[in-house]
Motif scaffolding. Structure first.
Motif, PDB file in Angstrom:
ATOM      1  N   PRO A 150      15.989  16.569 -11.869  1.00  0.00           N
ATOM      2  CA  PRO A 150      15.790  17.908 -11.290  1.00  0.00           C
ATOM      3  C   PRO A 150      14.901  18.790 -12.165  1.00  0.00           C
ATOM      4  O   PRO A 150      14.036  19.509 -11.662  1.00  0.00           O
ATOM      5  CB  PRO A 150      17.209  18.480 -11.206  1.00  0.00           C
ATOM      6  CG  PRO A 150      18.099  17.288 -11.147  1.00  0.00           C
ATOM      7  CD  PRO A 150      17.418  16.263 -12.011  1.00  0.00           C
ATOM      8  N   LEU A 151      15.085  18.720 -13.461  1.00  0.00           N
ATOM      9  CA  LEU A 151      14.262  19.491 -14.392  1.00  0.00           C
ATOM     10  C   LEU A 151      12.811  19.029 -14.334  1.00  0.00           C
ATOM     11  O   LEU A 151      11.882  19.845 -14.291  1.00  0.00           O
ATOM     12  CB  LEU A 151      14.817  19.349 -15.802  1.00  0.00           C
ATOM     13  CG  LEU A 151      14.096  20.109 -16.905  1.00  0.00           C
ATOM     14  CD1 LEU A 151      14.114  21.611 -16.649  1.00  0.00           C
ATOM     15  CD2 LEU A 151      14.737  19.784 -18.250  1.00  0.00           C
ATOM     16  N   GLU A 152      12.596  17.727 -14.303  1.00  0.00           N
ATOM     17  CA  GLU A 152      11.246  17.184 -14.209  1.00  0.00           C
ATOM     18  C   GLU A 152      10.574  17.618 -12.906  1.00  0.00           C
ATOM     19  O   GLU A 152       9.397  17.983 -12.897  1.00  0.00           O
ATOM     20  CB  GLU A 152      11.271  15.664 -14.304  1.00  0.00           C
ATOM     21  CG  GLU A 152      11.671  15.151 -15.666  1.00  0.00           C
ATOM     22  CD  GLU A 152      11.950  13.663 -15.693  1.00  0.00           C
ATOM     23  OE1 GLU A 152      11.809  13.085 -16.793  1.00  0.00           O
ATOM     24  OE2 GLU A 152      12.315  13.079 -14.659  1.00  0.00           O
ATOM     25  N   PHE A 153      11.333  17.598 -11.817  1.00  0.00           N
ATOM     26  CA  PHE A 153      10.819  18.001 -10.505  1.00  0.00           C
ATOM     27  C   PHE A 153      10.369  19.462 -10.541  1.00  0.00           C
ATOM     28  O   PHE A 153       9.272  19.800 -10.094  1.00  0.00           O
ATOM     29  CB  PHE A 153      11.897  17.792  -9.441  1.00  0.00           C
ATOM     30  CG  PHE A 153      11.523  18.300  -8.077  1.00  0.00           C
ATOM     31  CD1 PHE A 153      10.724  17.545  -7.237  1.00  0.00           C
ATOM     32  CD2 PHE A 153      11.972  19.542  -7.640  1.00  0.00           C
ATOM     33  CE1 PHE A 153      10.384  18.017  -5.973  1.00  0.00           C
ATOM     34  CE2 PHE A 153      11.642  20.017  -6.385  1.00  0.00           C
ATOM     35  CZ  PHE A 153      10.834  19.257  -5.546  1.00  0.00           C
ATOM     36  N   MET A 154      11.224  20.331 -11.097  1.00  0.00           N
ATOM     37  CA  MET A 154      10.890  21.756 -11.154  1.00  0.00           C
ATOM     38  C   MET A 154       9.671  22.000 -12.046  1.00  0.00           C
ATOM     39  O   MET A 154       8.785  22.774 -11.692  1.00  0.00           O
ATOM     40  CB  MET A 154      12.080  22.564 -11.647  1.00  0.00           C
ATOM     41  CG  MET A 154      13.214  22.624 -10.653  1.00  0.00           C
ATOM     42  SD  MET A 154      14.562  23.728 -11.150  1.00  0.00           S
ATOM     43  CE  MET A 154      15.067  23.026 -12.709  1.00  0.00           C
ATOM     44  N   ALA A 155       9.632  21.335 -13.195  1.00  0.00           N
ATOM     45  CA  ALA A 155       8.510  21.498 -14.107  1.00  0.00           C
ATOM     46  C   ALA A 155       7.200  21.073 -13.438  1.00  0.00           C
ATOM     47  O   ALA A 155       6.203  21.803 -13.489  1.00  0.00           O
ATOM     48  CB  ALA A 155       8.750  20.696 -15.385  1.00  0.00           C
ATOM     49  N   LYS A 156       7.216  19.916 -12.795  1.00  0.00           N
ATOM     50  CA  LYS A 156       6.015  19.420 -12.140  1.00  0.00           C
ATOM     51  C   LYS A 156       5.566  20.367 -11.023  1.00  0.00           C
ATOM     52  O   LYS A 156       4.375  20.646 -10.874  1.00  0.00           O
ATOM     53  CB  LYS A 156       6.257  18.022 -11.579  1.00  0.00           C
ATOM     54  CG  LYS A 156       5.033  17.400 -10.966  1.00  0.00           C
ATOM     55  CD  LYS A 156       5.272  15.983 -10.517  1.00  0.00           C
ATOM     56  CE  LYS A 156       4.013  15.386  -9.924  1.00  0.00           C
ATOM     57  NZ  LYS A 156       4.224  14.021  -9.466  1.00  0.00           N
ATOM     58  N   VAL A 160       9.025  17.381 -22.364  1.00  0.00           N
ATOM     59  CA  VAL A 160       8.984  16.388 -23.425  1.00  0.00           C
ATOM     60  C   VAL A 160      10.305  16.479 -24.162  1.00  0.00           C
ATOM     61  O   VAL A 160      10.684  17.554 -24.625  1.00  0.00           O
ATOM     62  CB  VAL A 160       7.809  16.650 -24.403  1.00  0.00           C
ATOM     63  CG1 VAL A 160       7.827  15.645 -25.538  1.00  0.00           C
ATOM     64  CG2 VAL A 160       6.487  16.635 -23.661  1.00  0.00           C
ATOM     65  N   LYS A 161      10.991  15.375 -24.268  1.00  0.00           N
ATOM     66  CA  LYS A 161      12.273  15.358 -24.964  1.00  0.00           C
ATOM     67  C   LYS A 161      12.034  15.396 -26.467  1.00  0.00           C
ATOM     68  O   LYS A 161      11.189  14.678 -26.992  1.00  0.00           O
ATOM     69  CB  LYS A 161      13.060  14.106 -24.594  1.00  0.00           C
ATOM     70  CG  LYS A 161      14.420  14.067 -25.236  1.00  0.00           C
ATOM     71  CD  LYS A 161      15.219  12.873 -24.778  1.00  0.00           C
ATOM     72  CE  LYS A 161      16.572  12.913 -25.448  1.00  0.00           C
ATOM     73  NZ  LYS A 161      17.456  11.891 -24.972  1.00  0.00           N
ATOM     74  N   GLU A 162      12.801  16.244 -27.129  1.00  0.00           N
ATOM     75  CA  GLU A 162      12.730  16.289 -28.577  1.00  0.00           C
ATOM     76  C   GLU A 162      13.427  15.067 -29.148  1.00  0.00           C
ATOM     77  O   GLU A 162      14.441  14.628 -28.631  1.00  0.00           O
ATOM     78  CB  GLU A 162      13.419  17.544 -29.116  1.00  0.00           C
ATOM     79  CG  GLU A 162      12.674  18.810 -28.831  1.00  0.00           C
ATOM     80  CD  GLU A 162      13.324  20.014 -29.502  1.00  0.00           C
ATOM     81  OE1 GLU A 162      14.315  19.849 -30.231  1.00  0.00           O
ATOM     82  OE2 GLU A 162      12.815  21.117 -29.292  1.00  0.00           O
ATOM     83  N   LYS A 163      12.868  14.547 -30.221  1.00  0.00           N
ATOM     84  CA  LYS A 163      13.538  13.442 -30.906  1.00  0.00           C
ATOM     85  C   LYS A 163      14.696  14.010 -31.703  1.00  0.00           C
ATOM     86  O   LYS A 163      14.780  15.210 -31.946  1.00  0.00           O
ATOM     87  CB  LYS A 163      12.562  12.706 -31.817  1.00  0.00           C
ATOM     88  CG  LYS A 163      11.519  11.949 -31.018  1.00  0.00           C
ATOM     89  CD  LYS A 163      10.668  11.094 -31.909  1.00  0.00           C
ATOM     90  CE  LYS A 163       9.676  10.340 -31.038  1.00  0.00           C
ATOM     91  NZ  LYS A 163       8.904   9.402 -31.802  1.00  0.00           N
TER      92      LYS A 163
END
Length: 83
Positions: free
Chosen positions: A62-68, A75-78
């Motif tokens: 859902p977060l990726e969808f909204m960002a796109k 980008v996930k933090e290590k």
């Protein structure tokens, strides 16, 4: 057309997983499924419920969808805090 509610519904549509998620976020399974019903135009899912579902499942679609949709990417933090 893919909608945010479809992504959330797909994430928890497996009955067992959905019941586990509902329990962990403190909602009745039937209530959560009602909020995530993509076929009910009056269904509403709060941002807090969406965040809770992502935290429990580890699924950030859902977060990726909204960002796109807004022209961003995530980008996930290590673990050490660096990319």
């Amino acid at each position: 057309m893919v909608l945010l509610i479809n992504i959330l519904h797909d994430m928890i549509s497996d009955g067992r997983l959905g019941r586990v998620v509902a329990s962990k976020i403190g909602k009745r399974y039937s209530t959560m499924m009602r909020e995530l019903n993509p076929y009910d135009p009056s269904a509403k899912c709060s941002a807090q419920t969406m965040l809770d579902i992502m935290e429990v499942t580890g699924d950030v679609r859902p977060l990726e969808f909204m960002a796109k949709k807004l022209g961003y990417h995530i980008v996930k933090e290590k673990e050490n805090g660096r990319h």
